[in-house]
Design a protein around this motif. Structure first.
Motif, PDB file in Angstrom:
ATOM      1  N   ILE A 149       0.852  -1.186   0.000  1.00  0.00           N
ATOM      2  CA  ILE A 149       0.000   0.000   0.000  1.00  0.00           C
ATOM      3  C   ILE A 149       0.891   1.240   0.000  1.00  0.00           C
ATOM      4  O   ILE A 149       1.742   1.394   0.868  1.00  0.00           O
ATOM      5  N   LEU A 245      -5.291   4.611  -9.813  1.00  0.00           N
ATOM      6  CA  LEU A 245      -5.098   4.507  -8.372  1.00  0.00           C
ATOM      7  C   LEU A 245      -3.958   5.430  -7.967  1.00  0.00           C
ATOM      8  O   LEU A 245      -2.860   5.358  -8.511  1.00  0.00           O
ATOM      9  N   THR A 323      -2.638   0.867 -12.917  1.00  0.00           N
ATOM     10  CA  THR A 323      -3.990   0.315 -12.809  1.00  0.00           C
ATOM     11  C   THR A 323      -4.862   0.671 -14.005  1.00  0.00           C
ATOM     12  O   THR A 323      -5.977   0.169 -14.114  1.00  0.00           O
ATOM     13  N   PRO A 438      -8.740  -0.496   1.882  1.00  0.00           N
ATOM     14  CA  PRO A 438      -8.452   0.776   1.202  1.00  0.00           C
ATOM     15  C   PRO A 438      -8.126   1.938   2.144  1.00  0.00           C
ATOM     16  O   PRO A 438      -7.563   2.945   1.707  1.00  0.00           O
ATOM     17  N   THR A 439      -8.451   1.800   3.437  1.00  0.00           N
ATOM     18  CA  THR A 439      -8.190   2.899   4.376  1.00  0.00           C
ATOM     19  C   THR A 439      -6.896   2.719   5.157  1.00  0.00           C
ATOM     20  O   THR A 439      -6.504   3.602   5.923  1.00  0.00           O
ATOM     21  N   ASN A 443      -4.049   5.445   3.223  1.00  0.00           N
ATOM     22  CA  ASN A 443      -4.157   5.312   1.775  1.00  0.00           C
ATOM     23  C   ASN A 443      -5.337   6.118   1.253  1.00  0.00           C
ATOM     24  O   ASN A 443      -6.377   6.205   1.905  1.00  0.00           O
ATOM     25  N   SER A 445      -6.938   5.384  -1.488  1.00  0.00           N
ATOM     26  CA  SER A 445      -7.778   4.559  -2.350  1.00  0.00           C
ATOM     27  C   SER A 445      -9.149   4.334  -1.721  1.00  0.00           C
ATOM     28  O   SER A 445      -9.360   4.510  -0.529  1.00  0.00           O
ATOM     29  N   THR A 446     -10.084   3.943  -2.559  1.00  0.00           N
ATOM     30  CA  THR A 446     -11.466   3.728  -2.141  1.00  0.00           C
ATOM     31  C   THR A 446     -11.924   2.336  -2.553  1.00  0.00           C
ATOM     32  O   THR A 446     -11.206   1.603  -3.242  1.00  0.00           O
ATOM     33  N   THR A 447     -13.134   1.986  -2.149  1.00  0.00           N
ATOM     34  CA  THR A 447     -13.712   0.707  -2.554  1.00  0.00           C
ATOM     35  C   THR A 447     -13.825   0.636  -4.074  1.00  0.00           C
ATOM     36  O   THR A 447     -13.624  -0.416  -4.679  1.00  0.00           O
ATOM     37  N   ASP A 449     -11.803   1.998  -6.192  1.00  0.00           N
ATOM     38  CA  ASP A 449     -10.458   1.692  -6.690  1.00  0.00           C
ATOM     39  C   ASP A 449     -10.186   0.193  -6.624  1.00  0.00           C
ATOM     40  O   ASP A 449      -9.601  -0.387  -7.544  1.00  0.00           O
ATOM     41  N   ALA A 450     -10.591  -0.421  -5.523  1.00  0.00           N
ATOM     42  CA  ALA A 450     -10.403  -1.862  -5.364  1.00  0.00           C
ATOM     43  C   ALA A 450     -11.152  -2.618  -6.452  1.00  0.00           C
ATOM     44  O   ALA A 450     -10.642  -3.587  -7.021  1.00  0.00           O
TER      45      ALA A 450
END
Length: 483
Positions: A149, A245, A323, A438-439, A443, A445-447, A449-450
């Motif tokens: 991450i 990402l 990504t 993601p948290t 980080n 990123s978000t859900t 992004d996943a």
């Protein structure tokens, strides 16, 4: 009955695989001659069969441009050309290593000197760090771990400071462990020794002399860049525009370039380190050293990946995967050819840029490239079928929840909860993956992004999560309310 349904479904998947698996060869003049029409036909057929939105390629030989062209479109619907901007991901490492070697050439850095001689402020929490050399960081034999991450950072210095709490995962020079953090440190090294920001160093000492006027580097992969549209992520045989990402990746994967500019870079690489005007950007000795296996790293030189002995012809390469983008650059020492392939899409189950480059190399060798089955499409469609099965069975389970709970009304609570475990465990694990991971580590990123990392798989996991959550809630509700 369920067994019979599954039999039909698996027969369908086998039929689907058979239809898509049939490979075909591109008709080329082959064997005796190589021409650009062959490349055009091959690349067009490849991206069409694999549902890729676009591609941009360049071919050089012995320092001279042979062919450059773009195919398809970008996320805004504009045609891709050889001048279209794209992220090149980890192919950036070759440029970072080149910058370090330029400073070695100038006598400002000693290749086998410890890193701490130049960067005393970088202090890993490991006594072995004092012995790590510049060469080991360049060849991924430093022992520095690769972070999973990577949050964004305001500056390269702020990003590098994160490694101060880390420990080495092996003794320096002992083993090859690919790590982006090695190249963050090298970019910082270039800044400290040259007295210029890393991006400015590349512009002045590499991009400008080569005429790579459209190339640039950023701190974070999510930084806004004028003229750079969104990339794509592929799913079920098609491609969706997607947001990159965000992560700090200076030195390791932060360059944005074009096929045309990459051609100028590879022309210099195949011209003994000289530009088209004859300027020597790097000594021939250090250029060859960068292509050579290092102690503890037989498959990596100094910023370049080295092909295994069973790959013919031998390649000096570096791939790049973001990504929403993929890149491949290959140098073929035996023929003098070099190829770069830039894609404005990411496919989680196959590096298409490598496959396209391999096909072009085959053409330069007088061979007929074979366009294989679109394996990612087959995988995604198979996952889609499984998702549909799970949805159907899940709806059936939801409709029967009241009856299921009624049959178990008299069971003790522990036994009832035990029967819920098959739904609860995957639901909790997937929920952790979607909403907690993601948290981590601040980080950004978000859900969503996943989801973009592997859409077909994430849709399946999302379905498992929703069905599992619904079944668990309804079965508990009915146990409580049924009298």
């Amino acid at each position: 009955m369920i067994t019979k349904k599954f039999s039909y479904i698996f027969l369908f998947i086998i039929l689907l695989t058979t239809i898509f698996h049939h490979p075909f060869s591109v008709s080329v003049q082959a064997a005796e001659s190589f021409n650009t029409e062959d490349i055009d036909e091959f690349v067009t057929a490849y991206i069409d069969r694999n549902g890729l939105p676009g591609a941009s390629i360049v071919v050089v030989k012995d320092g001279e441009l042979v062919y450059e062209k773009g195919y398809g479109h970008d996320s805004k619907g504009n045609p891709i050309t050889e001048k279209s901007l794209m992220r090149i991901g980890s192919a950036s490492k070759s440029f970072t290593a080149f910058a370090v070697l330029q400073l070695v050439d100038e006598g400002k850095i000693q290749l086998d000197a410890p890193v701490i001689n130049y960067l005393p402020e970088v202090k890993l929490n490991d006594p072995r760090w004092k012995d790590v050399t510049i060469r080991q960081v360049l060849s991924h034999t430093s022992g520095i771990p690769n972070p999973t991450i990577v949050p964004p950072a305001s500056t390269l210095k702020a990003g590098v400071e994160r490694v101060n709490d880390w420990k080495l995962q092996s003794n320096p020079g002992e083993k090859y462990y690919y790590s982006n953090a090695n190249y963050w440190i090298l970019a910082f090294l270039v800044e400290k020794v040259s007295g210029m920001e890393f991006s400015q160093y590349l512009k002045q000492k590499v991009f400008s002399p080569l005429g790579m006027n459209d190339s640039l580097t950023t701190v974070n992969t999510g930084d806004f860049v004028k003229g750079l549209p969104k990339g794509h992520v592929t799913a079920y045989g098609t491609a969706m525009p997607w947001t990159e990402l965000e992560a700090m990746n200076t030195g390791a994967g932060s360059i944005i370039s074009t096929a045309s500019d990459m051609g100028k870079w590879l022309s210099m690489q195949t011209n003994e380190g000289k530009t088209e005007t004859g300027e020597q950007l790097l000594s021939k000795k250090l250029l060859e050293e960068s292509y050579s296996p290092q102690l503890g790293s037989k498959k990596y030189g100094l910023g370049w990946e080295l092909s295994s002995p069973d790959v013919k012809p031998t390649r000096i390469s570096h791939s790049g995967v973001e990504t929403t983008y993929q890149t491949q650059q290959d140098i073929i020492p035996s023929s003098g050819y070099a190829v770069a392939v830039l894609l404005n899409s990411f496919t989680p189950t196959l590096e298409h840029a490598y496959e396209i480059s391999s096909g072009i190399i085959q053409l330069t060798e007088g061979q007929e490239p074979e366009i294989k089955a679109p394996v990612p499409t087959i995988i995604d469609l198979s996952l889609g079928v499984i998702t549909l099965i799970y949805l159907i069975l899940g709806i059936r389970g939801i409709l029967r929840s009241k009856k299921w709970s009624a049959k178990r009304k008299k069971h003790p609570a522990w036994k009832f909860i035990l029967r819920l475990v098959p739904q609860l465990v995957p639901t909790i694990l997937i929920g952790w993956l979607f909403f907690i991971v993601p948290t981590l580590q601040n980080n950004s990123s978000t859900t969503l992004d996943a989801f973009g990392l592997f859409p077909a798989a994430m849709v399946l996991l999302g379905m498992v999560f929703i069905i599992g959550l619904a079944l668990s809630i309804l079965r508990i509700y009915f146990r409580i309310t049924i009298k």
